[in-house]
Write a protein that holds these residues in place. Structure first.
Motif, PDB file in Angstrom:
ATOM      1  N   GLY A  25       0.817  -1.210   0.000  1.00  0.00           N
ATOM      2  CA  GLY A  25       0.000   0.000   0.000  1.00  0.00           C
ATOM      3  C   GLY A  25       0.849   1.257   0.000  1.00  0.00           C
ATOM      4  O   GLY A  25       0.519   2.235  -0.661  1.00  0.00           O
ATOM      5  N   LEU A  26       1.945   1.227   0.747  1.00  0.00           N
ATOM      6  CA  LEU A  26       2.835   2.394   0.761  1.00  0.00           C
ATOM      7  C   LEU A  26       3.435   2.648  -0.610  1.00  0.00           C
ATOM      8  O   LEU A  26       3.641   3.790  -1.014  1.00  0.00           O
ATOM      9  CB  LEU A  26       3.951   2.193   1.789  1.00  0.00           C
ATOM     10  CG  LEU A  26       3.558   2.361   3.238  1.00  0.00           C
ATOM     11  CD1 LEU A  26       4.717   1.994   4.149  1.00  0.00           C
ATOM     12  CD2 LEU A  26       3.116   3.782   3.499  1.00  0.00           C
ATOM     13  N   ILE A  27       3.730   1.602  -1.323  1.00  0.00           N
ATOM     14  CA  ILE A  27       4.316   1.747  -2.659  1.00  0.00           C
ATOM     15  C   ILE A  27       3.251   2.119  -3.676  1.00  0.00           C
ATOM     16  O   ILE A  27       3.471   2.948  -4.539  1.00  0.00           O
ATOM     17  CB  ILE A  27       5.018   0.433  -3.071  1.00  0.00           C
ATOM     18  CG1 ILE A  27       6.198   0.167  -2.146  1.00  0.00           C
ATOM     19  CG2 ILE A  27       5.464   0.488  -4.518  1.00  0.00           C
ATOM     20  CD1 ILE A  27       6.781  -1.225  -2.306  1.00  0.00           C
ATOM     21  N   ARG A  28       2.086   1.536  -3.559  1.00  0.00           N
ATOM     22  CA  ARG A  28       1.065   1.613  -4.604  1.00  0.00           C
ATOM     23  C   ARG A  28       0.198   2.867  -4.541  1.00  0.00           C
ATOM     24  O   ARG A  28      -0.240   3.369  -5.560  1.00  0.00           O
ATOM     25  CB  ARG A  28       0.177   0.366  -4.487  1.00  0.00           C
ATOM     26  CG  ARG A  28      -0.869   0.229  -5.519  1.00  0.00           C
ATOM     27  CD  ARG A  28      -0.293  -0.279  -6.795  1.00  0.00           C
ATOM     28  NE  ARG A  28      -1.336  -0.521  -7.764  1.00  0.00           N
ATOM     29  CZ  ARG A  28      -1.714   0.362  -8.685  1.00  0.00           C
ATOM     30  NH1 ARG A  28      -1.133   1.509  -8.766  1.00  0.00           N
ATOM     31  NH2 ARG A  28      -2.666   0.060  -9.534  1.00  0.00           N
ATOM     32  N   MET A  29      -0.090   3.408  -3.366  1.00  0.00           N
ATOM     33  CA  MET A  29      -1.054   4.505  -3.233  1.00  0.00           C
ATOM     34  C   MET A  29      -0.470   5.822  -3.750  1.00  0.00           C
ATOM     35  O   MET A  29       0.735   6.057  -3.658  1.00  0.00           O
ATOM     36  CB  MET A  29      -1.487   4.654  -1.777  1.00  0.00           C
ATOM     37  CG  MET A  29      -2.307   3.499  -1.292  1.00  0.00           C
ATOM     38  SD  MET A  29      -3.882   3.451  -2.151  1.00  0.00           S
ATOM     39  CE  MET A  29      -4.038   1.716  -2.435  1.00  0.00           C
ATOM     40  N   PRO A  30      -1.348   6.714  -4.275  1.00  0.00           N
ATOM     41  CA  PRO A  30      -0.847   7.886  -4.990  1.00  0.00           C
ATOM     42  C   PRO A  30      -0.433   9.078  -4.129  1.00  0.00           C
ATOM     43  O   PRO A  30       0.388   9.871  -4.550  1.00  0.00           O
ATOM     44  CB  PRO A  30      -2.028   8.280  -5.879  1.00  0.00           C
ATOM     45  CG  PRO A  30      -3.217   7.794  -5.144  1.00  0.00           C
ATOM     46  CD  PRO A  30      -2.783   6.553  -4.449  1.00  0.00           C
ATOM     47  N   ASP A  31      -1.029   9.262  -2.949  1.00  0.00           N
ATOM     48  CA  ASP A  31      -0.668  10.442  -2.154  1.00  0.00           C
ATOM     49  C   ASP A  31      -0.507  10.071  -0.685  1.00  0.00           C
ATOM     50  O   ASP A  31      -0.732   8.931  -0.283  1.00  0.00           O
ATOM     51  CB  ASP A  31      -1.692  11.559  -2.339  1.00  0.00           C
ATOM     52  CG  ASP A  31      -3.058  11.235  -1.779  1.00  0.00           C
ATOM     53  OD1 ASP A  31      -3.263  10.084  -1.377  1.00  0.00           O
ATOM     54  OD2 ASP A  31      -3.906  12.116  -1.751  1.00  0.00           O
ATOM     55  N   VAL A  32      -0.095  11.062   0.094  1.00  0.00           N
ATOM     56  CA  VAL A  32       0.244  10.801   1.489  1.00  0.00           C
ATOM     57  C   VAL A  32      -0.977  10.348   2.287  1.00  0.00           C
ATOM     58  O   VAL A  32      -0.849   9.517   3.195  1.00  0.00           O
ATOM     59  CB  VAL A  32       0.908  12.043   2.124  1.00  0.00           C
ATOM     60  CG1 VAL A  32      -0.061  13.186   2.270  1.00  0.00           C
ATOM     61  CG2 VAL A  32       1.529  11.701   3.454  1.00  0.00           C
ATOM     62  N   TYR A  33      -2.147  10.836   1.952  1.00  0.00           N
ATOM     63  CA  TYR A  33      -3.350  10.492   2.713  1.00  0.00           C
ATOM     64  C   TYR A  33      -3.739   9.026   2.494  1.00  0.00           C
ATOM     65  O   TYR A  33      -4.055   8.315   3.448  1.00  0.00           O
ATOM     66  CB  TYR A  33      -4.499  11.419   2.300  1.00  0.00           C
ATOM     67  CG  TYR A  33      -4.120  12.866   2.437  1.00  0.00           C
ATOM     68  CD1 TYR A  33      -3.993  13.444   3.691  1.00  0.00           C
ATOM     69  CD2 TYR A  33      -3.846  13.650   1.327  1.00  0.00           C
ATOM     70  CE1 TYR A  33      -3.614  14.760   3.835  1.00  0.00           C
ATOM     71  CE2 TYR A  33      -3.466  14.972   1.458  1.00  0.00           C
ATOM     72  CZ  TYR A  33      -3.348  15.514   2.713  1.00  0.00           C
ATOM     73  OH  TYR A  33      -2.966  16.812   2.849  1.00  0.00           O
ATOM     74  N   ASN A  34      -3.709   8.595   1.268  1.00  0.00           N
ATOM     75  CA  ASN A  34      -4.025   7.193   0.989  1.00  0.00           C
ATOM     76  C   ASN A  34      -2.944   6.263   1.545  1.00  0.00           C
ATOM     77  O   ASN A  34      -3.250   5.183   2.041  1.00  0.00           O
ATOM     78  CB  ASN A  34      -4.172   6.976  -0.512  1.00  0.00           C
ATOM     79  CG  ASN A  34      -5.409   7.628  -1.080  1.00  0.00           C
ATOM     80  OD1 ASN A  34      -6.452   7.622  -0.449  1.00  0.00           O
ATOM     81  ND2 ASN A  34      -5.291   8.200  -2.247  1.00  0.00           N
ATOM     82  N   ARG A  35      -1.708   6.696   1.486  1.00  0.00           N
ATOM     83  CA  ARG A  35      -0.627   5.869   2.041  1.00  0.00           C
ATOM     84  C   ARG A  35      -0.758   5.725   3.552  1.00  0.00           C
ATOM     85  O   ARG A  35      -0.560   4.643   4.105  1.00  0.00           O
ATOM     86  CB  ARG A  35       0.724   6.489   1.700  1.00  0.00           C
ATOM     87  CG  ARG A  35       1.083   6.346   0.251  1.00  0.00           C
ATOM     88  CD  ARG A  35       2.428   6.959  -0.038  1.00  0.00           C
ATOM     89  NE  ARG A  35       2.663   6.953  -1.472  1.00  0.00           N
ATOM     90  CZ  ARG A  35       3.309   7.881  -2.126  1.00  0.00           C
ATOM     91  NH1 ARG A  35       3.839   8.902  -1.473  1.00  0.00           N
ATOM     92  NH2 ARG A  35       3.482   7.799  -3.423  1.00  0.00           N
ATOM     93  N   MET A  36      -1.107   6.821   4.201  1.00  0.00           N
ATOM     94  CA  MET A  36      -1.264   6.756   5.660  1.00  0.00           C
ATOM     95  C   MET A  36      -2.429   5.851   6.049  1.00  0.00           C
ATOM     96  O   MET A  36      -2.348   5.101   7.014  1.00  0.00           O
ATOM     97  CB  MET A  36      -1.483   8.155   6.237  1.00  0.00           C
ATOM     98  CG  MET A  36      -0.224   8.973   6.321  1.00  0.00           C
ATOM     99  SD  MET A  36       0.998   8.282   7.439  1.00  0.00           S
ATOM    100  CE  MET A  36       0.157   8.410   8.993  1.00  0.00           C
ATOM    101  N   GLN A  37      -3.507   5.929   5.293  1.00  0.00           N
ATOM    102  CA  GLN A  37      -4.656   5.080   5.589  1.00  0.00           C
ATOM    103  C   GLN A  37      -4.292   3.607   5.440  1.00  0.00           C
ATOM    104  O   GLN A  37      -4.582   2.789   6.306  1.00  0.00           O
ATOM    105  CB  GLN A  37      -5.823   5.425   4.676  1.00  0.00           C
ATOM    106  CG  GLN A  37      -7.023   4.553   4.932  1.00  0.00           C
ATOM    107  CD  GLN A  37      -8.059   4.670   3.852  1.00  0.00           C
ATOM    108  OE1 GLN A  37      -7.801   5.155   2.767  1.00  0.00           O
ATOM    109  NE2 GLN A  37      -9.247   4.196   4.149  1.00  0.00           N
TER     110      GLN A  37
END
Length: 137
Positions: A25-37
């Protein structure tokens, strides 16, 4: 090998799986908010699996039950603090101006701020109306 050891090892594997999902998820998600979630939810679940699994595994290997309250205390602490810390980090990122991903269609925080501003305007208008009514009486 006892049943407790097998259950403990299964929980550790369960937690490890969610650590891998969190990393993806950290690699794949596009921005900081989605990565944090992604990182918060799956890492919390992974940590709970590993911590509780180690406690149960220790009961099976060592035979001491003193690990259970310790691991449960750590798990509860992690369960309570991890989402709060992630929320604080995300809010700080939003307040400091980190942009949303261009594909984001909903900005609930901005909607809430707009609603609060509107409530304040209505409140001021009502107070002015009440003052005019008092003057006329």
């Amino acid at each position: 090998m006892s049943i407790a050891s097998i259950v403990g090892q299964a929980l550790v594997l369960f937690g490890t799986f969610f650590y891998v999902v969190s990393s993806l998820g950290l690699i794949r998600m596009p921005d900081v908010y989605n990565r944090m979630q992604t990182a918060t939810k799956s890492a919390t679940l992974g940590s709970l699996g590993v911590i509780i699994g180690v406690g149960i595994w220790a009961v099976g290997e060592v035979g001491s039950y003193s690990w259970i309250p310790k691991t449960l205390t750590i798990a509860v602490f992690l369960l309570l603090t991890n989402p709060i810390a992630a929320h604080a980090l995300i809010r700080a990122a939003y307040k400091s101006g980190v942009p949303l991903w261009e594909g984001s269609i909903i900005d609930k925080y901005k909607e809430a701020e707009t609603s609060l501003e509107r409530v304040g305007q209505i409140k001021e208008a009502l107070e002015e109306s009440a003052k005019e009514v008092e003057k006329n009486e």
